[in-house]
Design a protein around this motif. Structure first.
Motif, mmCIF file in Angstrom:
data_model
loop_
_atom_site.group_PDB
_atom_site.id
_atom_site.type_symbol
_atom_site.label_atom_id
_atom_site.label_comp_id
_atom_site.label_asym_id
_atom_site.label_seq_id
_atom_site.Cartn_x
_atom_site.Cartn_y
_atom_site.Cartn_z
ATOM 1 N N ALA A 48 3.135 3.365 -9.786
ATOM 2 C CA ALA A 48 2.888 2.093 -10.099
ATOM 3 C C ALA A 48 3.708 1.433 -11.028
ATOM 4 N N GLY A 49 3.444 0.041 -11.118
ATOM 5 C CA GLY A 49 4.278 -0.788 -12.213
ATOM 6 C C GLY A 49 4.376 -2.568 -11.791
ATOM 7 N N ARG A 50 4.954 -2.956 -12.632
ATOM 8 C CA ARG A 50 5.010 -4.526 -12.409
ATOM 9 C C ARG A 50 5.756 -4.758 -11.028
ATOM 10 N N ASN A 82 1.165 2.885 0.421
ATOM 11 C CA ASN A 82 1.857 3.772 1.496
ATOM 12 C C ASN A 82 1.930 4.971 1.020
ATOM 13 N N PHE A 83 1.749 6.066 1.715
ATOM 14 C CA PHE A 83 1.442 7.525 1.722
ATOM 15 C C PHE A 83 2.714 8.153 2.308
ATOM 16 N N LEU A 95 2.790 2.078 -4.434
ATOM 17 C CA LEU A 95 1.862 1.171 -4.787
ATOM 18 C C LEU A 95 2.297 -0.313 -4.734
ATOM 19 N N PRO A 96 1.384 -1.347 -4.511
ATOM 20 C CA PRO A 96 1.773 -2.700 -4.686
ATOM 21 C C PRO A 96 2.193 -2.979 -6.135
ATOM 22 N N ASN A 112 -6.409 -5.466 -7.531
ATOM 23 C CA ASN A 112 -7.345 -4.631 -8.397
ATOM 24 C C ASN A 112 -8.360 -4.049 -7.837
ATOM 25 N N LYS A 113 -8.762 -4.220 -6.587
ATOM 26 C CA LYS A 113 -9.838 -3.373 -5.955
ATOM 27 C C LYS A 113 -9.238 -2.328 -5.309
ATOM 28 N N LEU A 114 -8.220 -2.440 -4.521
ATOM 29 C CA LEU A 114 -7.821 -1.339 -3.620
ATOM 30 C C LEU A 114 -6.962 -0.469 -4.660
ATOM 31 N N THR A 115 -6.019 -0.891 -5.585
ATOM 32 C CA THR A 115 -5.199 -0.190 -6.074
ATOM 33 C C THR A 115 -5.955 0.340 -7.272
#
Ligand code: GTP
Ligand code: MG
Length: 220
Positions: A48-50, A82-83, A95-96, A112-115
């Motif tokens: 994760a990250g910006r 993406n896995f 992650l996005p 917000n919802k998905l991640t």
């Protein structure tokens, strides 16, 4: 413990990490919403990250497969979860990014919802590598994410990216600063790792750290 045994242990850990990432690596699935998430299997580690911090590039460097995850100069490249599977032992999740200034409200709501849903609700998620650009350090939206993860008791570790762009002295100071900050965050790993997907610096150490979270490989 004397110096010799600790360095033998470090060498063994690096070798375990090397072997894990040198093995099979396959794209599993892209998830656009929670119904697309793969069934629970091996332990998962998410990146994760910006936006534009280098999540996809780091994944490619770790696995030694250049085109595995799509990278781009344009922030906001990765839009789905993406896995990728490492021989049934560990699953890596690209992650996005968050914090993309030009993202629409709809896109932010979707992130917000998905991640966040995935990060907070996935029982197989062993750790989040929270990537931070070594040129910029922790930003307020990183700290916001850290607080949310603390609240949800999801373990995360700060991994600095693009170390090749920063002088060694500044890098050392940033690592100290980050480690002082994470000491105040209950769900954070105390060690801040430093990497460059350009030069490969810190990649063996990150592989070793992630290998400790993997399922044991097939017996030899
Ligand atoms: P989003 O998917 O948009 O959130 O971005 P991301 O975090 O996946 O970033 P990505 O891997 O696509 O990389 C963004 C840009 O940074 C690309 O132009 C990469 O070439 C560059 N980049 C990534 N890692 C490094 C690094 O270690 N050093 C340098 N110099 N550039 C890097
Ligand atoms: Mg990406």
């Amino acid at each position: 413990m004397n110096d010799t045994s600790s360095s033998d242990e470090e060498k063994a850990a690096l070798e375990t990490g090397r072997l894990l990432f040198a093995g099979e690596c396959t794209f599993l699935v892209s998830a656009a919403d929670e119904n697309d998430l793969p069934p629970l299997g091996a332990p998962e580690v998410a990146f994760a990250g910006r936006s534009n911090v280098g999540k996809s590039s780091l994944l490619n460097k770790l696995t030694g497969r250049k085109g595995l995850a799509r990278t781009s100069n344009t922030p906001g490249r990765t839009r789905l979860l993406n896995f990728f599977g490492l021989g049934g032992q560990l699953i890596l999740v690209d992650l996005p990014g968050y914090g993309y200034a030009r993202a629409s409200k709809t896109d932010i709501a979707r992130w917000n919802k998905l991640t966040e849903g995935y990060l907070k609700g996935r029982s197989q998620l062993r750790r989040i590598c929270l990537l931070v650009d070594a040129r910029h350090g922790l930003k307020s939206n990183d700290e916001q994410v850290m607080e949310e993860l603390d609240g949800a008791a999801v373990s995360y570790q700060i991994v600095l990216t693009k170390a090749d762009k920063v002088k060694p002295g500044s890098l050392r100071r940033l690592v100290e600063e980050v480690q002082a900050t994470v000491a105040r965050h209950p769900a954070a790993h105390p060690v801040c790792l430093t990497t460059s997907s350009e030069t490969g610096a810190g990649i063996p150490e990150l592989r070793a750290a992630l290998a400790t979270l993997a399922e044991a490989g097939p017996a030899e």
